[in-house]
Scaffold this active site. Structure first.
Site, PDB file in Angstrom:
ATOM      1  N   LYS A  13      -8.342  45.277  39.061  1.00  0.00           N
ATOM      2  CA  LYS A  13      -8.231  45.345  40.027  1.00  0.00           C
ATOM      3  C   LYS A  13      -8.172  46.951  40.521  1.00  0.00           C
ATOM      4  O   LYS A  13      -9.043  47.503  40.696  1.00  0.00           O
ATOM      5  CB  LYS A  13      -7.274  45.339  41.210  1.00  0.00           C
ATOM      6  CG  LYS A  13      -6.287  44.062  41.545  1.00  0.00           C
ATOM      7  CD  LYS A  13      -5.366  43.247  42.282  1.00  0.00           C
ATOM      8  CE  LYS A  13      -4.352  43.757  41.794  1.00  0.00           C
ATOM      9  NZ  LYS A  13      -3.432  43.182  41.001  1.00  0.00           N
ATOM     10  N   ARG A  88      -0.824  41.763  50.170  1.00  0.00           N
ATOM     11  CA  ARG A  88      -0.128  40.531  48.447  1.00  0.00           C
ATOM     12  C   ARG A  88       0.859  39.785  49.042  1.00  0.00           C
ATOM     13  O   ARG A  88       1.064  38.727  48.654  1.00  0.00           O
ATOM     14  CB  ARG A  88       1.168  41.765  48.168  1.00  0.00           C
ATOM     15  CG  ARG A  88       0.879  42.284  46.787  1.00  0.00           C
ATOM     16  CD  ARG A  88       1.795  43.025  45.474  1.00  0.00           C
ATOM     17  NE  ARG A  88       1.434  43.130  44.570  1.00  0.00           N
ATOM     18  CZ  ARG A  88       0.976  43.885  44.034  1.00  0.00           C
ATOM     19  NH1 ARG A  88       0.569  44.870  44.365  1.00  0.00           N
ATOM     20  NH2 ARG A  88       0.772  43.910  42.114  1.00  0.00           N
ATOM     21  N   ARG A 127      -3.575  47.435  28.150  1.00  0.00           N
ATOM     22  CA  ARG A 127      -3.753  48.780  28.904  1.00  0.00           C
ATOM     23  C   ARG A 127      -2.154  50.015  28.507  1.00  0.00           C
ATOM     24  O   ARG A 127      -2.178  51.032  28.626  1.00  0.00           O
ATOM     25  CB  ARG A 127      -3.114  48.813  30.158  1.00  0.00           C
ATOM     26  CG  ARG A 127      -2.735  49.778  31.205  1.00  0.00           C
ATOM     27  CD  ARG A 127      -2.660  48.918  32.518  1.00  0.00           C
ATOM     28  NE  ARG A 127      -2.108  48.300  33.481  1.00  0.00           N
ATOM     29  CZ  ARG A 127      -2.156  47.924  34.429  1.00  0.00           C
ATOM     30  NH1 ARG A 127      -3.319  47.673  34.807  1.00  0.00           N
ATOM     31  NH2 ARG A 127      -0.936  47.140  35.027  1.00  0.00           N
ATOM     32  N   ARG A 139       3.657  53.191  32.418  1.00  0.00           N
ATOM     33  CA  ARG A 139       4.586  52.663  32.855  1.00  0.00           C
ATOM     34  C   ARG A 139       5.503  51.422  32.914  1.00  0.00           C
ATOM     35  O   ARG A 139       5.800  50.786  31.989  1.00  0.00           O
ATOM     36  CB  ARG A 139       2.902  51.201  34.032  1.00  0.00           C
ATOM     37  CG  ARG A 139       2.560  52.063  34.843  1.00  0.00           C
ATOM     38  CD  ARG A 139       1.424  51.022  35.569  1.00  0.00           C
ATOM     39  NE  ARG A 139       2.294  50.178  36.226  1.00  0.00           N
ATOM     40  CZ  ARG A 139       1.170  49.644  37.091  1.00  0.00           C
ATOM     41  NH1 ARG A 139      -0.027  49.452  37.380  1.00  0.00           N
ATOM     42  NH2 ARG A 139       1.587  48.411  37.637  1.00  0.00           N
ATOM     43  N   ARG A 150       6.777  39.554  37.895  1.00  0.00           N
ATOM     44  CA  ARG A 150       4.812  40.091  38.581  1.00  0.00           C
ATOM     45  C   ARG A 150       3.931  39.247  38.624  1.00  0.00           C
ATOM     46  O   ARG A 150       3.367  38.999  39.775  1.00  0.00           O
ATOM     47  CB  ARG A 150       4.334  41.366  38.552  1.00  0.00           C
ATOM     48  CG  ARG A 150       5.742  42.648  37.917  1.00  0.00           C
ATOM     49  CD  ARG A 150       5.093  43.828  36.869  1.00  0.00           C
ATOM     50  NE  ARG A 150       3.520  44.026  37.199  1.00  0.00           N
ATOM     51  CZ  ARG A 150       2.597  44.445  36.260  1.00  0.00           C
ATOM     52  NH1 ARG A 150       3.123  45.149  35.014  1.00  0.00           N
ATOM     53  NH2 ARG A 150       2.035  44.983  36.067  1.00  0.00           N
TER      54      ARG A 150
HETATM   55  P1  ADP Z   1      -0.002  45.403  39.327  1.00  0.00           P
HETATM   56  O1  ADP Z   1      -1.459  44.618  40.374  1.00  0.00           O
HETATM   57  O2  ADP Z   1      -0.184  45.579  38.280  1.00  0.00           O
HETATM   58  O3  ADP Z   1       0.883  44.751  39.432  1.00  0.00           O
HETATM   59  P2  ADP Z   1       0.326  47.889  40.968  1.00  0.00           P
HETATM   60  O4  ADP Z   1       0.304  48.992  40.588  1.00  0.00           O
HETATM   61  O5  ADP Z   1      -0.842  47.485  42.199  1.00  0.00           O
HETATM   62  O6  ADP Z   1       0.678  46.807  40.282  1.00  0.00           O
HETATM   63  O7  ADP Z   1       2.121  47.032  41.689  1.00  0.00           O
HETATM   64  C1  ADP Z   1       3.164  47.782  41.031  1.00  0.00           C
HETATM   65  C2  ADP Z   1       4.331  47.707  41.649  1.00  0.00           C
HETATM   66  O8  ADP Z   1       4.369  47.813  42.992  1.00  0.00           O
HETATM   67  C3  ADP Z   1       4.860  45.716  41.929  1.00  0.00           C
HETATM   68  O9  ADP Z   1       5.082  44.947  40.657  1.00  0.00           O
HETATM   69  C4  ADP Z   1       5.565  46.102  43.612  1.00  0.00           C
HETATM   70  O10 ADP Z   1       6.641  46.099  42.923  1.00  0.00           O
HETATM   71  C5  ADP Z   1       4.721  47.357  44.149  1.00  0.00           C
HETATM   72  N1  ADP Z   1       3.658  46.868  44.625  1.00  0.00           N
HETATM   73  C6  ADP Z   1       3.050  47.706  45.186  1.00  0.00           C
HETATM   74  N2  ADP Z   1       1.821  47.225  46.298  1.00  0.00           N
HETATM   75  C7  ADP Z   1       2.475  46.487  46.713  1.00  0.00           C
HETATM   76  C8  ADP Z   1       2.428  45.621  48.227  1.00  0.00           C
HETATM   77  N3  ADP Z   1       1.354  45.291  48.689  1.00  0.00           N
HETATM   78  N4  ADP Z   1       3.543  44.622  48.344  1.00  0.00           N
HETATM   79  C9  ADP Z   1       4.591  44.909  47.695  1.00  0.00           C
HETATM   80  N5  ADP Z   1       5.002  45.826  46.648  1.00  0.00           N
HETATM   81  C10 ADP Z   1       3.798  45.887  46.097  1.00  0.00           C
END
Ligand code: ADP
Length: 209
Positions: A13, A88, A127, A139, A150
């Site tokens: 993404k 999400r 990564r 991270r 996740r």
């Molecule tokens: P990835 O898609 O690789 O899991 P992100 O950087 O998008 O990584 O998200 C990292 C973390 O941030 C998620 O595991 C969650 O804890 C939080 N997060 C990000 N976006 C959202 C969202 N829209 N709703 C709830 N938690 C979120």
């Protein structure tokens, strides 16, 4: 041009969002990045989000929609945006719809990057290695145990979101197992066949691909 990118962790993404941001000159809004900044800055939101993020759980809908709403209604997003990692949950998708109603410009297209679950761990491993090689911070949630959580969270919550956009007739699944450039080209062709709610979806002519 208002784009939502769906896909599990490691689907690509961020990479595709960056490509689209450069190509169409629209901002890339990553809720993960926004939350990581809040954690790094030690804000109230960051404090609430940190433990959940480190253990691979979702942050609550009200916290995430709060931070994203501010950006979406700002001048920077007037010509469109790419949302990466949001919505999400179905609640977030509905809230997004409500926020955008105030701007009279709904989401135009939802791209869902489809990737084999087995490939995700390898991609995240790469990564981590790339970040280490570049001397960047890794991270805290990029490790096999948290990744499993996740992915499980993603799978548990995303179906109603995809169904929601499918019901609106704007969901486009894309094979995220192909090469990066092929995935970008596929998204480009979807966008060129999309009717946008305003005429802002112009490719940035000054940039080369
Ligand atoms: P990835 O898609 O690789 O899991 P992100 O950087 O998008 O990584 O998200 C990292 C973390 O941030 C998620 O595991 C969650 O804890 C939080 N997060 C990000 N976006 C959202 C969202 N829209 N709703 C709830 N938690 C979120």
């Amino acid at each position: 041009m208002r784009i939502v990118l769906l896909g599990p962790p490691g689907a690509g993404k961020g990479t595709q969002a960056q490509y689209l941001a450069n190509t169409y000159s629209i901002p890339h809004l990553s809720t993960g990045d926004m939350l990581r900044s809040a954690v790094a800055e030690g804000t109230e939101i960051g404090k609430r989000a940190q433990a959940l993020m480190t253990s691979g759980q979702l942050v609550s809908d009200d916290v995430v929609t709060g931070i994203v709403a501010e950006r979406l209604t700002s001048l920077e997003c007037r010509s469109g945006f790419i949302l990466d990692g949001f919505p999400r949950t179905l609640g977030q998708a509905q809230e997004l719809h409500r926020i955008l109603r105030s701007t009279s410009s709904p989401i135009d297209v939802a791209i869902s990057l489809e990737v084999d679950e087995n490939a995700l761990a390898k991609r995240i491993e790469k990564r981590v290695m790339d970040a280490q090689a570049a001397g960047e911070t890794v991270r805290s949630d990029d490790n096999p145990e948290v990744l499993k959580r996740r992915v499980a969270e993603y799978k548990a919550k995303i179906t109603p979101v995809a169904d929601y956009y499918d019901g609106l007739g704007i969901l486009h699944p894309v094979d995220g197992m192909r090469e990066i450039g092929t995935v970008s080209a596929t998204i480009d062709s979807i966008l060129s066949g999309t009717r946008f709610s305003n005429d802002s979806g112009q490719r940035a002519t000054a940039r080369s691909r």
